[in-house]
Motif scaffolding. Structure first.
Motif, mmCIF file in Angstrom:
data_model
loop_
_atom_site.group_PDB
_atom_site.id
_atom_site.type_symbol
_atom_site.label_atom_id
_atom_site.label_comp_id
_atom_site.label_asym_id
_atom_site.label_seq_id
_atom_site.Cartn_x
_atom_site.Cartn_y
_atom_site.Cartn_z
ATOM 1 N N TRP A 72 51.658 52.220 32.924
ATOM 2 C CA TRP A 72 51.069 51.756 33.927
ATOM 3 C C TRP A 72 50.246 50.515 33.848
ATOM 4 O O TRP A 72 49.794 50.050 32.553
ATOM 5 N N CYS A 73 50.146 49.789 34.968
ATOM 6 C CA CYS A 73 49.539 48.395 35.023
ATOM 7 C C CYS A 73 48.331 48.537 35.464
ATOM 8 O O CYS A 73 48.133 49.064 36.665
ATOM 9 N N LYS A 74 47.271 48.278 34.712
ATOM 10 C CA LYS A 74 45.806 48.331 35.190
ATOM 11 C C LYS A 74 45.450 47.866 36.421
ATOM 12 O O LYS A 74 45.690 46.608 36.639
ATOM 13 N N GLY A 75 45.152 48.511 37.681
ATOM 14 C CA GLY A 75 44.889 48.038 38.822
ATOM 15 C C GLY A 75 46.010 47.996 39.782
ATOM 16 O O GLY A 75 45.682 47.498 40.863
ATOM 17 N N GLU A 76 47.076 48.386 39.493
ATOM 18 C CA GLU A 76 48.260 48.191 40.104
ATOM 19 C C GLU A 76 48.064 49.197 41.580
ATOM 20 O O GLU A 76 48.515 48.740 42.486
ATOM 21 N N THR A 77 47.548 50.129 41.020
ATOM 22 C CA THR A 77 47.094 50.973 42.277
ATOM 23 C C THR A 77 45.758 50.629 42.973
ATOM 24 O O THR A 77 45.750 50.751 44.188
ATOM 25 N N SER A 78 44.809 50.648 42.197
ATOM 26 C CA SER A 78 43.417 50.359 42.822
ATOM 27 C C SER A 78 43.212 49.169 42.803
ATOM 28 O O SER A 78 42.311 48.808 43.943
ATOM 29 N N GLY A 79 43.918 48.308 42.681
ATOM 30 C CA GLY A 79 43.717 46.826 42.853
ATOM 31 C C GLY A 79 42.547 46.083 42.009
ATOM 32 O O GLY A 79 42.151 44.945 41.764
ATOM 33 N N ASP A 80 42.082 46.934 41.109
ATOM 34 C CA ASP A 80 41.058 46.626 39.934
ATOM 35 C C ASP A 80 41.688 46.026 39.044
ATOM 36 O O ASP A 80 41.830 46.572 37.741
ATOM 37 N N ARG A 81 42.540 44.787 39.016
ATOM 38 C CA ARG A 81 43.287 44.325 37.923
ATOM 39 C C ARG A 81 42.790 43.679 36.804
ATOM 40 O O ARG A 81 41.411 43.223 36.981
ATOM 41 N N GLN A 82 43.242 43.559 35.659
ATOM 42 C CA GLN A 82 42.677 42.749 34.547
ATOM 43 C C GLN A 82 43.582 41.520 34.383
ATOM 44 O O GLN A 82 44.970 41.892 33.653
ATOM 45 N N TYR A 83 43.145 40.424 34.083
ATOM 46 C CA TYR A 83 43.809 39.032 33.644
ATOM 47 C C TYR A 83 43.416 38.813 32.425
ATOM 48 O O TYR A 83 42.377 38.552 32.208
ATOM 49 N N ILE A 84 44.237 38.702 31.635
ATOM 50 C CA ILE A 84 44.170 38.496 30.264
ATOM 51 C C ILE A 84 43.738 36.821 29.781
ATOM 52 O O ILE A 84 44.543 35.893 30.316
ATOM 53 N N ARG A 85 42.659 36.668 28.870
ATOM 54 C CA ARG A 85 42.420 35.368 28.654
ATOM 55 C C ARG A 85 42.575 35.108 27.346
ATOM 56 O O ARG A 85 42.673 33.880 27.023
ATOM 57 N N GLU A 86 42.412 36.018 26.513
ATOM 58 C CA GLU A 86 42.262 36.092 24.847
ATOM 59 C C GLU A 86 42.888 37.207 24.556
ATOM 60 O O GLU A 86 42.412 38.508 25.028
ATOM 61 N N ALA A 87 43.684 37.271 23.383
ATOM 62 C CA ALA A 87 44.172 38.538 22.787
ATOM 63 C C ALA A 87 44.085 38.340 21.259
ATOM 64 O O ALA A 87 44.536 37.373 20.852
ATOM 65 N N TYR A 88 43.681 39.544 20.636
ATOM 66 C CA TYR A 88 43.774 39.406 19.211
ATOM 67 C C TYR A 88 44.161 40.785 18.515
ATOM 68 O O TYR A 88 44.267 41.831 19.413
ATOM 69 N N TYR A 89 44.754 40.496 17.599
ATOM 70 C CA TYR A 89 44.935 41.712 16.476
ATOM 71 C C TYR A 89 44.055 41.633 15.414
ATOM 72 O O TYR A 89 43.599 40.799 14.902
ATOM 73 N N ASP A 90 43.791 42.937 14.692
ATOM 74 C CA ASP A 90 42.909 43.195 13.656
ATOM 75 C C ASP A 90 43.422 43.014 12.572
ATOM 76 O O ASP A 90 44.610 42.871 12.417
ATOM 77 N N CYS A 91 42.667 43.077 11.239
ATOM 78 C CA CYS A 91 43.043 42.754 9.906
ATOM 79 C C CYS A 91 44.135 43.767 9.547
ATOM 80 O O CYS A 91 44.934 43.388 8.833
ATOM 81 N N ASP A 92 43.990 44.730 9.998
ATOM 82 C CA ASP A 92 45.282 45.830 9.734
ATOM 83 C C ASP A 92 46.214 45.709 10.683
ATOM 84 O O ASP A 92 47.324 46.432 10.252
ATOM 85 N N GLY A 93 46.162 45.084 11.856
ATOM 86 C CA GLY A 93 47.154 45.042 12.680
ATOM 87 C C GLY A 93 47.240 46.393 13.698
ATOM 88 O O GLY A 93 48.255 46.606 14.514
ATOM 89 N N ASP A 94 46.481 47.315 13.419
ATOM 90 C CA ASP A 94 46.637 48.374 14.066
ATOM 91 C C ASP A 94 45.690 48.614 15.362
ATOM 92 O O ASP A 94 45.423 49.750 15.909
ATOM 93 N N THR A 95 45.005 47.738 15.616
ATOM 94 C CA THR A 95 44.037 47.686 16.925
ATOM 95 C C THR A 95 44.034 46.371 17.571
ATOM 96 O O THR A 95 44.148 45.496 16.806
ATOM 97 N N ARG A 131 42.414 37.128 14.280
ATOM 98 C CA ARG A 131 43.558 36.392 14.510
ATOM 99 C C ARG A 131 43.918 36.579 16.016
ATOM 100 O O ARG A 131 43.965 37.959 16.626
ATOM 101 N N SER A 132 44.159 35.385 16.730
ATOM 102 C CA SER A 132 44.571 35.755 18.043
ATOM 103 C C SER A 132 46.118 35.679 18.314
ATOM 104 O O SER A 132 46.709 35.007 17.545
ATOM 105 N N PHE A 133 46.516 36.191 19.464
ATOM 106 C CA PHE A 133 47.930 35.790 19.789
ATOM 107 C C PHE A 133 47.962 34.618 20.592
ATOM 108 O O PHE A 133 47.354 34.318 21.329
#
Lengths: 135, 135
Positions: free
Chosen positions: A74-97, B120-122
């Motif tokens: 599912w794409c957030k907001g595709e039905t509701s219109g409440d979409r999310q536009y990504i500006r930054e993306a991170y992964y954590d020290c263990d790469g699992d979040t 760490r950012s993507f």
């Protein structure tokens, strides 16, 4: 007003192969993704991605998740219109979040109609539903 | 300087039975807990709690987690001194994710020495390691 009209632009995230390889999926092939609002810092929601939805998220600059209960993308907001536009993306020290910083369109992130999914506090009730972002 | 000295005070969270009952644990008896820094809004880490560590968290006003790899309880900062003092606690719409707003003591939340685990950012590398909280 047409549902097609939006004030936000999608920006794909040019994640490298090395960055994508650093992500660790659990035994179900999923990784938790925290979504935080840009500017306010408010934590909006947490949902799960699999490898395909993560790739789609990066390619589209929108948040794509895997529904464990419905077993579907599912794409957030595709039905509701409440979409999310990504500006930054991170992964954590263990790469699992994962952590996605987004511009949230419309009425917010929660299917209940609340702006954030974290609208209930433990302890004596204050005038909340707001988190840090309201400061 | 003694390790006993701290500038922060622990404040137990008086969670009600109804609030605690609203928390849903997964098939392993765990619930993900997001930790966000008060004032900055910065997302510091995500770790897992079981029912016992959640109760201990509420009782002590400090973050207690369950280590899935070591299969043991751990209190954030008990070894490093980088303790987390809970100021607000939330559960989400489905009751299956928690959010703790904390005062972070010492050098931060990450065992790598970074302040946030999400350092760490993507995509193309900016001068990051900071997230929203740096704004």
């Amino acid at each position: 007003m047409s549902a097609e009209i939006t004030t936000f632009e999608s920006t794909p995230i040019a994640a490298t192969a090395e960055q994508m390889d650093a992500v660790t999926f659990n035994e179900d092939g999923l990784v938790p993704a925290i979504v935080q609002e840009e500017h306010t810092g408010r934590v909006l929601m947490m949902a799960w991605m699999n490898a395909d939805s993560l790739r789609e998220t990066m390619a589209t600059g929108r948040t794509w998740f895997w529904s464990r209960s419905r077993k579907e993308y599912w794409c957030k907001g595709e039905t509701s219109g409440d979409r999310q536009y990504i500006r930054e993306a991170y992964y954590d020290c263990d790469g699992d979040t994962l952590l996605f910083v987004v511009e949230q369109e419309g009425n917010g992130a929660c299917h209940t109609g609340e702006y954030s999914c974290f609208y209930r506090s433990f302890g004596p009730q204050k005038d909340v539903g707001v988190g840090v972002g309201s400061v």
